[in-house]
Design a protein around this motif. Structure first.
Motif, PDB file in Angstrom:
ATOM      1  N   LEU A  81      46.697  49.854  46.426  1.00 16.23           N
ATOM      2  CA  LEU A  81      47.847  50.729  46.852  1.00 16.23           C
ATOM      3  C   LEU A  81      48.422  51.029  45.308  1.00 16.23           C
ATOM      4  O   LEU A  81      49.025  51.916  44.968  1.00 16.23           O
ATOM      5  CB  LEU A  81      48.761  50.389  47.695  1.00 16.23           C
ATOM      6  N   GLY A  82      48.618  49.830  44.648  1.00 18.24           N
ATOM      7  CA  GLY A  82      49.344  50.058  43.540  1.00 18.24           C
ATOM      8  C   GLY A  82      48.635  50.605  42.510  1.00 18.24           C
ATOM      9  O   GLY A  82      49.144  51.427  41.656  1.00 18.24           O
ATOM     10  N   ASP A  83      47.226  50.546  42.485  1.00 14.10           N
ATOM     11  CA  ASP A  83      46.620  51.175  41.416  1.00 14.10           C
ATOM     12  C   ASP A  83      46.363  52.738  41.775  1.00 14.10           C
ATOM     13  O   ASP A  83      46.619  53.832  40.883  1.00 14.10           O
ATOM     14  CB  ASP A  83      44.978  50.761  41.566  1.00 14.10           C
ATOM     15  N   ALA A  84      46.799  53.181  42.977  1.00 10.62           N
ATOM     16  CA  ALA A  84      46.672  54.472  43.543  1.00 10.62           C
ATOM     17  C   ALA A  84      47.834  55.151  43.229  1.00 10.62           C
ATOM     18  O   ALA A  84      48.022  56.244  42.635  1.00 10.62           O
ATOM     19  CB  ALA A  84      46.432  54.623  45.042  1.00 10.62           C
ATOM     20  N   GLN A  85      48.997  54.571  42.994  1.00 10.31           N
ATOM     21  CA  GLN A  85      50.255  55.021  43.051  1.00 10.31           C
ATOM     22  C   GLN A  85      50.485  55.074  41.206  1.00 10.31           C
ATOM     23  O   GLN A  85      51.066  56.078  40.745  1.00 10.31           O
ATOM     24  CB  GLN A  85      51.364  54.058  43.197  1.00 10.31           C
ATOM     25  N   ILE A  86      49.622  54.181  40.585  1.00  7.39           N
ATOM     26  CA  ILE A  86      49.645  54.494  39.273  1.00  7.39           C
ATOM     27  C   ILE A  86      49.060  55.561  38.652  1.00  7.39           C
ATOM     28  O   ILE A  86      49.427  56.476  38.088  1.00  7.39           O
ATOM     29  CB  ILE A  86      49.175  53.128  38.516  1.00  7.39           C
ATOM     30  N   THR A  87      48.049  55.846  39.379  1.00  5.75           N
ATOM     31  CA  THR A  87      47.081  56.972  39.028  1.00  5.75           C
ATOM     32  C   THR A  87      47.826  58.344  39.346  1.00  5.75           C
ATOM     33  O   THR A  87      47.799  59.332  38.827  1.00  5.75           O
ATOM     34  CB  THR A  87      45.667  56.936  39.914  1.00  5.75           C
ATOM     35  N   GLN A  88      48.382  58.344  40.599  1.00 13.80           N
ATOM     36  CA  GLN A  88      49.366  59.449  41.066  1.00 13.80           C
ATOM     37  C   GLN A  88      50.386  59.994  39.934  1.00 13.80           C
ATOM     38  O   GLN A  88      50.670  60.810  39.666  1.00 13.80           O
ATOM     39  CB  GLN A  88      50.053  59.059  42.364  1.00 13.80           C
ATOM     40  N   GLN A  89      51.161  58.910  39.722  1.00 16.36           N
ATOM     41  CA  GLN A  89      52.010  58.780  38.598  1.00 16.36           C
ATOM     42  C   GLN A  89      51.592  59.469  37.160  1.00 16.36           C
ATOM     43  O   GLN A  89      51.978  60.302  36.457  1.00 16.36           O
ATOM     44  CB  GLN A  89      52.902  57.361  38.236  1.00 16.36           C
ATOM     45  N   ALA A  90      50.383  59.175  36.905  1.00 12.24           N
ATOM     46  CA  ALA A  90      49.705  59.655  35.663  1.00 12.24           C
ATOM     47  C   ALA A  90      49.244  60.749  35.788  1.00 12.24           C
ATOM     48  O   ALA A  90      49.436  61.738  34.746  1.00 12.24           O
ATOM     49  CB  ALA A  90      48.333  58.683  35.336  1.00 12.24           C
ATOM     50  N   ALA A  91      48.881  61.253  36.802  1.00 10.45           N
ATOM     51  CA  ALA A  91      48.503  62.845  37.226  1.00 10.45           C
ATOM     52  C   ALA A  91      49.493  63.670  37.190  1.00 10.45           C
ATOM     53  O   ALA A  91      49.727  64.820  36.524  1.00 10.45           O
ATOM     54  CB  ALA A  91      47.931  62.747  38.481  1.00 10.45           C
ATOM     55  N   ALA A  92      50.930  63.164  37.611  1.00 14.58           N
ATOM     56  CA  ALA A  92      51.963  64.107  37.572  1.00 14.58           C
ATOM     57  C   ALA A  92      52.690  64.068  35.835  1.00 14.58           C
ATOM     58  O   ALA A  92      53.118  65.279  35.943  1.00 14.58           O
ATOM     59  CB  ALA A  92      53.230  63.204  38.228  1.00 14.58           C
ATOM     60  N   ASN A  93      52.317  63.024  35.257  1.00 15.71           N
ATOM     61  CA  ASN A  93      52.798  62.992  33.932  1.00 15.71           C
ATOM     62  C   ASN A  93      51.946  64.172  33.029  1.00 15.71           C
ATOM     63  O   ASN A  93      52.307  64.870  32.132  1.00 15.71           O
ATOM     64  CB  ASN A  93      52.615  61.652  33.228  1.00 15.71           C
ATOM     65  N   ARG A  94      50.646  64.206  33.337  1.00 21.82           N
ATOM     66  CA  ARG A  94      49.806  65.149  32.837  1.00 21.82           C
ATOM     67  C   ARG A  94      50.006  66.536  33.154  1.00 21.82           C
ATOM     68  O   ARG A  94      50.236  67.312  32.253  1.00 21.82           O
ATOM     69  CB  ARG A  94      48.314  65.038  33.432  1.00 21.82           C
ATOM     70  N   MET A  95      50.737  66.828  34.381  1.00 25.68           N
ATOM     71  CA  MET A  95      50.962  67.919  34.714  1.00 25.68           C
ATOM     72  C   MET A  95      52.249  68.510  33.892  1.00 25.68           C
ATOM     73  O   MET A  95      52.398  69.553  33.617  1.00 25.68           O
ATOM     74  CB  MET A  95      51.448  68.153  36.295  1.00 25.68           C
ATOM     75  N   ARG A  96      53.180  67.574  33.739  1.00 25.63           N
ATOM     76  CA  ARG A  96      54.486  67.598  33.168  1.00 25.63           C
ATOM     77  C   ARG A  96      54.011  68.209  31.483  1.00 25.63           C
ATOM     78  O   ARG A  96      54.696  69.060  30.996  1.00 25.63           O
ATOM     79  CB  ARG A  96      55.359  66.701  33.188  1.00 25.63           C
ATOM     80  N   ASN A  97      53.028  67.342  31.239  1.00 26.96           N
ATOM     81  CA  ASN A  97      52.741  67.636  29.515  1.00 26.96           C
ATOM     82  C   ASN A  97      52.212  69.026  29.353  1.00 26.96           C
ATOM     83  O   ASN A  97      52.308  69.556  28.379  1.00 26.96           O
ATOM     84  CB  ASN A  97      51.639  66.631  29.139  1.00 26.96           C
ATOM     85  N   LEU A  98      51.411  69.478  30.526  1.00 23.47           N
ATOM     86  CA  LEU A  98      50.974  70.741  30.319  1.00 23.47           C
ATOM     87  C   LEU A  98      51.924  71.978  30.854  1.00 23.47           C
ATOM     88  O   LEU A  98      51.659  73.177  30.468  1.00 23.47           O
ATOM     89  CB  LEU A  98      49.800  70.941  31.396  1.00 23.47           C
ATOM     90  N   GLY A  99      53.329  71.575  31.095  1.00 23.74           N
ATOM     91  CA  GLY A  99      54.431  72.516  31.228  1.00 23.74           C
ATOM     92  C   GLY A  99      54.931  72.712  32.578  1.00 23.74           C
ATOM     93  O   GLY A  99      55.777  73.321  32.849  1.00 23.74           O
TER      94      GLY A  99
END
Length: 419
Positions: free
Chosen positions: A196-214
């Motif tokens: 679960l911890g790894d999945a949450q980290i992956t989810q946060q990384a995907a959100a940051n990627r979306m922010r980086n794209l605008g």
């Protein structure tokens, strides 16, 4: 001198009379010989001789009459009306004897010294405040689908500006949805806490990627609620202002880093002024500048100096000074040419209207009255106050009667007398 000339002319007249008498005497002695020779000549020759003798006689008689009647005639010498006196300093004094100046045209004023501000001129221009301006650029390759705000359009914080189709943005959304669903499944199974911890980290990384794209936080929450990815990315304005410049059109293909639009706040401007080297010692941060524009000659704008460049521009040989300018009324525009004045102190000076200053090349002159019919013109030094008044710092003493109206007309008389 006149008596000597008269005596000399009398002697010349007497000498000519004696010479004429001698010639006539000689002619009488040889009259018979001359007469015989004369009549022996041809008719044409005798006519030429008579004509020559007649002309000579008329000329001789005219000379004699002129000597007799013109010698003692009085010669009238006109007295020059030149009444200009030039001093070693270059000042001029003129006397207008018998001339009265019209008080409605020529107006004099008693000179009085007052305290005036000492200012330096700072030419420059306006620019948008870079701290409150933003550039919208493509953060991933894509295609422009729609433009919501064109050049000059007003925008607020969060207003849509450009809609962009980007495969990378679609991929980032799908990654976020997948990691979000995985985290939800693992959260319900307590035995898989490490996963679960790894999945949450992956989810946060995907959100940051979306922010980086605008994408904004609102876009991420909407994606999480709907569970469906969007084909296009809508780029929102991060500031309140206007679209200054649009660099793309609908359908344009952009690469990562390409500028698509420039946004700025027109109410927050910078004044970028140029300080000349001789004035650098007089400036410091926090000083107040008064700005004037040709578009609004009767209006003043106040600015505070907040930045002084550490080095001189090698091309213009000036030092850059920057000021924040509040443009609440929206009268000013970026790239306007502005003339500013920076007050650096005070000084005692005689303040005169611009009509009192006579400009000849690079020199400045004033005219004062020194007597009932005497006037003096001399050079002064000073500076313009506000375009309507001139502050004389050197040359005029209190109590002088300075010509404030009609100075140009009276200066013409100085010029004519000087010729």
């Amino acid at each position: 001198m006149k008596e000597k000339i008269t005596r000399l002319l009398d002697k010349v007249k007497q000498h000519l009379l004696k010479l004429l008498a001698h010639v006539l005497h000689k002619v009488n002695e040889k009259k018979t010989t001359f007469v015989a020779a004369y009549w022996a000549l041809k008719f044409e020759t005798r006519a030429r001789i008579r004509l020559g003798f007649t002309c000579f006689s008329v000329l001789l008689i005219g000379i004699i009459i002129g000597l007799i009647f013109n010698v003692n005639r009085p010669i009238k010498l006109e007295k020059s009306d030149r009444s200009l006196r030039i001093e070693k300093t270059g000042a001029m004094e003129i006397t207008l004897t018998g001339i009265t100046l019209d008080p409605n045209i020529y107006i004099f004023q008693n000179a009085e010294k007052v305290s005036v501000p000492v200012e330096i001129k700072v030419p420059g221009r306006l620019a948008f405040n870079a701290e409150k301006s933003k550039v919208l650029s493509a953060r991933a390759p894509g295609r422009v689908e729609r433009i919501y705000a064109f050049d000059g359009a007003s925008i607020n914080v969060g207003s849509p500006v450009i809609e962009l189709y980007s495969p990378e943005y679609i991929s980032a959304q799908q990654e976020y949805l997948l990691s979000s669903k995985t985290a939800q499944i693992l959260q319900s199974n307590k035995s898989m806490g490490d996963l679960l911890g790894d999945a949450q980290i992956t989810q946060q990384a995907a959100a940051n990627r979306m922010r980086n794209l605008g994408a904004s936080d609102g876009d991420i929450k909407a994606l999480e609620r709907s569970g469906k990815s969007q084909n296009n990315l809508i780029m929102h304005s991060p500031i309140e202002g206007v679209v200054v410049k649009r660099a793309v059109d609908p359908g344009a293909v952009v690469s990562a880093g390409d500028v698509m639009a420039t946004l700025a706040d027109p109410k927050a401007l910078w004044f970028l002024g140029n300080i000349f080297e001789q004035d650098i010692r007089r400036i410091q941060k926090g000083q107040t500048l008064i700005l004037r524009s040709e578009a609004y000659p009767d209006k003043e704008f106040i600015a505070k100096a907040n930045y002084i460049a550490p080095a001189i521009d090698p091309e213009t040989r000036t030092l850059l000074i920057r000021c924040d300018v509040e443009n609440i009324d929206g009268l000013l525009r970026s790239d306007m040419y502005i003339s500013a004045k920076l007050q650096t102190g005070t000084a005692d000076a005689v303040v005169l209207p611009q009509s009192a200053i006579v400009r000849v090349r690079e020199m400045r002159y004033v005219i004062i009255r020194t007597g009932a019919d005497k006037f003096r013109r001399f050079a002064v030094s000073g500076y313009d106050l506000d375009g309507k008044r001139f502050a004389v710092t050197e040359g005029i003493e209190p109590g002088m009667q300075v010509l404030t109206d009609g100075a140009v007309l009276l200066n013409d008389r100085f010029a004519k007398q000087e010729e």
